[in-house]
Structure formats: C-alpha cells, structure tokens
Design an enzyme around this catalytic site. Structure first.
Site, PDB file in Angstrom:
ATOM      1  CB  SER A 174      20.939  -2.139 109.854  1.00  0.00           C
ATOM      2  OG  SER A 174      20.460  -1.192 108.937  1.00  0.00           O
ATOM      3  CG  LEU A 211      19.393   0.832 101.203  1.00  0.00           C
ATOM      4  CD1 LEU A 211      20.589   1.378 100.435  1.00  0.00           C
ATOM      5  CD2 LEU A 211      19.788   0.529 102.644  1.00  0.00           C
ATOM      6  CB  CYS A 247      25.040   0.553  98.343  1.00  0.00           C
ATOM      7  SG  CYS A 247      24.243   0.772  99.940  1.00  0.00           S
ATOM      8  CE  LYS A 283      24.437  -6.240 107.648  1.00  0.00           C
ATOM      9  NZ  LYS A 283      23.157  -5.844 108.253  1.00  0.00           N
ATOM     10  CB  ILE A 323      26.277 -12.724 105.744  1.00  0.00           C
ATOM     11  CG1 ILE A 323      25.110 -13.580 106.243  1.00  0.00           C
ATOM     12  CG2 ILE A 323      27.558 -13.536 105.780  1.00  0.00           C
ATOM     13  CD1 ILE A 323      24.779 -14.812 105.401  1.00  0.00           C
ATOM     14  CB  THR A 353      19.685 -10.468 102.682  1.00  0.00           C
ATOM     15  OG1 THR A 353      19.874  -9.369 101.779  1.00  0.00           O
ATOM     16  CG2 THR A 353      19.008  -9.977 103.945  1.00  0.00           C
ATOM     17  N   GLY A 376      20.097 -14.991 110.340  1.00  0.00           N
ATOM     18  CA  GLY A 376      19.257 -16.091 110.781  1.00  0.00           C
ATOM     19  C   GLY A 376      19.299 -16.406 112.259  1.00  0.00           C
TER      20      GLY A 376
END
Length: 304
Positions: A21, A73, A131, A166, A192, A194, A245
């Site tokens: 995403s 977002l 969020c 997530k 994960i 970021t 990554g």
C-alpha cells in the site's frame, strides 16, 4: 518446478509477492507497464472515509539506502474508491485484492470496513493502525496494545472478511501489540510500516520535509523488518505479511524464513516500477538454490 503458491489463512495466492500500500495506488499506472495478473495480490492505497489531499510539499526526500515520505494518506475517500477504482481493478487484475484501510476513530475504521464487506474481489482487509486517534490526543492506535485491540474488535464486528492488522515499528515491543491484536480476533498481521525519521537541509537549515518527520522505507529498514517479523512469528500463531525494505527475490525468501507467509514490496516499486515483476520471475531460481520445491515451506524455517 517450484510451487510458488502460498496461503494467508483461507486466501490462496499464486505467489507471495504483493506490492505494498502507498506504492501501487489502485493499480492503474502499473497496469500500463505489465500484466498485473502476475502478482500474488496487491494492497491498494490507504483509504479513509473522506477524501484527503495529503500533506504539504515537499513530502518525499531521498536518503542513504532508502527514502522518507510524509504523503499523508492522500486518497479520494472510500465512496469514490468503491464507485470508481473497484470496477477498474476488476478489469486490470483478476486475483484477490488487499484493501488497506485507514481511520482516525474507531467508528471510521468500522464504517470503512463495513462498506467493503460486500466487494467480492477484496479478499483481505489490511487495517493500518499507524493512524493518529483524534479522540485520544493524536496518539497512534498502533502504539498502544489496548487501542490496537479496540480497532481489531471494532472491525471484526462489522465484516466477514479476514482482517490483517498492519503494525507500526515505532513501538517498544511489537510482539506485545501483535498479541493484543491476536487476542482481539485478528486473522493475520502485516509488518512493518515505516520507521519515523527526518533529514535537515544544510543550505536552508530546515527539515527537508514540510511535515518535519516522515516514514523511512527502503533497504535501510530491511534488517529491522526481518527482526520484527521473527519476533512476532515467535509470539503469535497468525499468518504474517512481511514488509519493509524488500528489494529482491532473496529478500523475499529471507523474510519468509523469518516467519512471513507472504511479502509486500514497497519502496522498490518506486525506484523500479517493474520491481515486483522481476522479483516474481527470479523466485524459482532462488528457491531451487535453497532446495525448496514449495516456497511456502520456507515460512518460519529459520526458527529452531
């Protein structure tokens, strides 16, 4: 011949490669470059209730072995996605889709997920709990086990679809958050997101990103992601989508050895829009070198 198929609970994917995403939009641009049906799945852009223009620019900055982003977002809102993007996705990709859902309150998470419950092609809800909770002083849902569990329960109450939470790496103990989500009924986990970072422009002596901080992604975070996938695999018995990554077929296999059942490709898509395609094409050769006839057998194989 190597069998690349994997399972995320009851959802079967033809291979473990999933564009992440925030790096793949809703598939439109990439469909112009290659056949998206090569993919195991893809996770669409984080979608909120209302349209969001995103953060002020500049909101992306390069750094050694990675990049910072504070896009914020940006998305057209859940109703527009259902009306416009979902029908287009059905034309350009014929496999199971992962819907990444954001929210700024428990009610928003629940309402967004409820609206996706009847969309057949959406196979998994990937709930982004990075969020900020607007009703709790802006603290991220994913930084507190209780809040993470509350979101999980709120979403599970309104949908029959598998719910994958997530997780944010910006916590003291990600396994504790994972356990809270598992106990609240999560069907799986994705990790994960970021890592929080920043850079300063030496000429202006000001942060490079207008938002001051941004999320660090790219090869720099891969060892952190592998370690966190390992820890969560040890802590809970849920399917894990590993992310962070991943840039090569070797990285996919390493992430799976740590405990991932499937793997998301993020920043690599931005550096090379063909990255996911190239990784899928290279996977059989890497599996053969590892002596794996079924790539699914790699999941968790590095654990004693």
């Amino acid at each position: 011949m190597v069998n690349l198929s994997v399972r995320l609970g009851d959802v079967e994917l033809k291979n473990p490669v999933i564009p992440a995403s925030g790096t793949f939009g809703y598939g439109r641009e990439y469909a112009e470059l290659y056949d998206l049906d090569l993919l195991g799945s893809f996770s669409w852009k984080g979608t909120t209730a209302a349209p969001r223009p995103g953060n002020p620019q500049p909101r992306i900055a390069e750094t050694a072995a990675g990049m910072l982003n504070a896009v914020g977002l940006q998305n057209p809102g859940i109703d527009a996605v259902i009306a416009e993007e979902v029908p287009n996705i059905a034309k350009i990709f014929h496999g199971p889709v992962i819907a990444n859902v954001g929210g700024f309150s428990l009610q928003e998470y629940a309402e967004n997920c409820a609206k996706l419950n009847d969309i057949d092609q959406v196979a998994i809800l990937e709930v982004n709990i990075s969020c900020p909770n607007v009703h709790a002083g802006g603290k991220n849902f994913g930084s507190d086990p209780k809040a993470a569990a509350e979101v999980t329960r709120a979403v599970k109450a309104v949908t029959k679809k598998p719910v994958f939470m997530k997780l944010s790496p910006n916590v003291t103990d990600i396994a504790e958050i994972a356990k809270a989500c598992a106990d609240a009924g999560a069907d799986g986990l994705c990790l994960i997101n970021t890592l929080l970072g920043m850079r300063i422009d030496l000429k202006t002596k000001r942060p490079l990103i207008a938002n001051r901080t941004g999320g660090l992604s790219g090869p720099a975070v891969f060892p952190v992601a592998v370690r966190m996938v390992w820890d969560v695999y040890e802590a809970v018995k849920l399917p894990i989508i590993g992310c962070g990554g991943v840039s090569s077929a070797e990285d996919v296999c390493e992430m799976m050895l740590a405990g991932a059942s499937a793997v998301e490709i993020g920043a690599a898509n931005l550096r090379d829009p063909y990255a996911s395609k190239k990784i899928i094409e290279a996977l059989p050769g890497v599996c053969e070198r590892l002596g794996a006839e079924r790539i699914a057998d790699l999941t968790g194989a590095a654990h004693g």
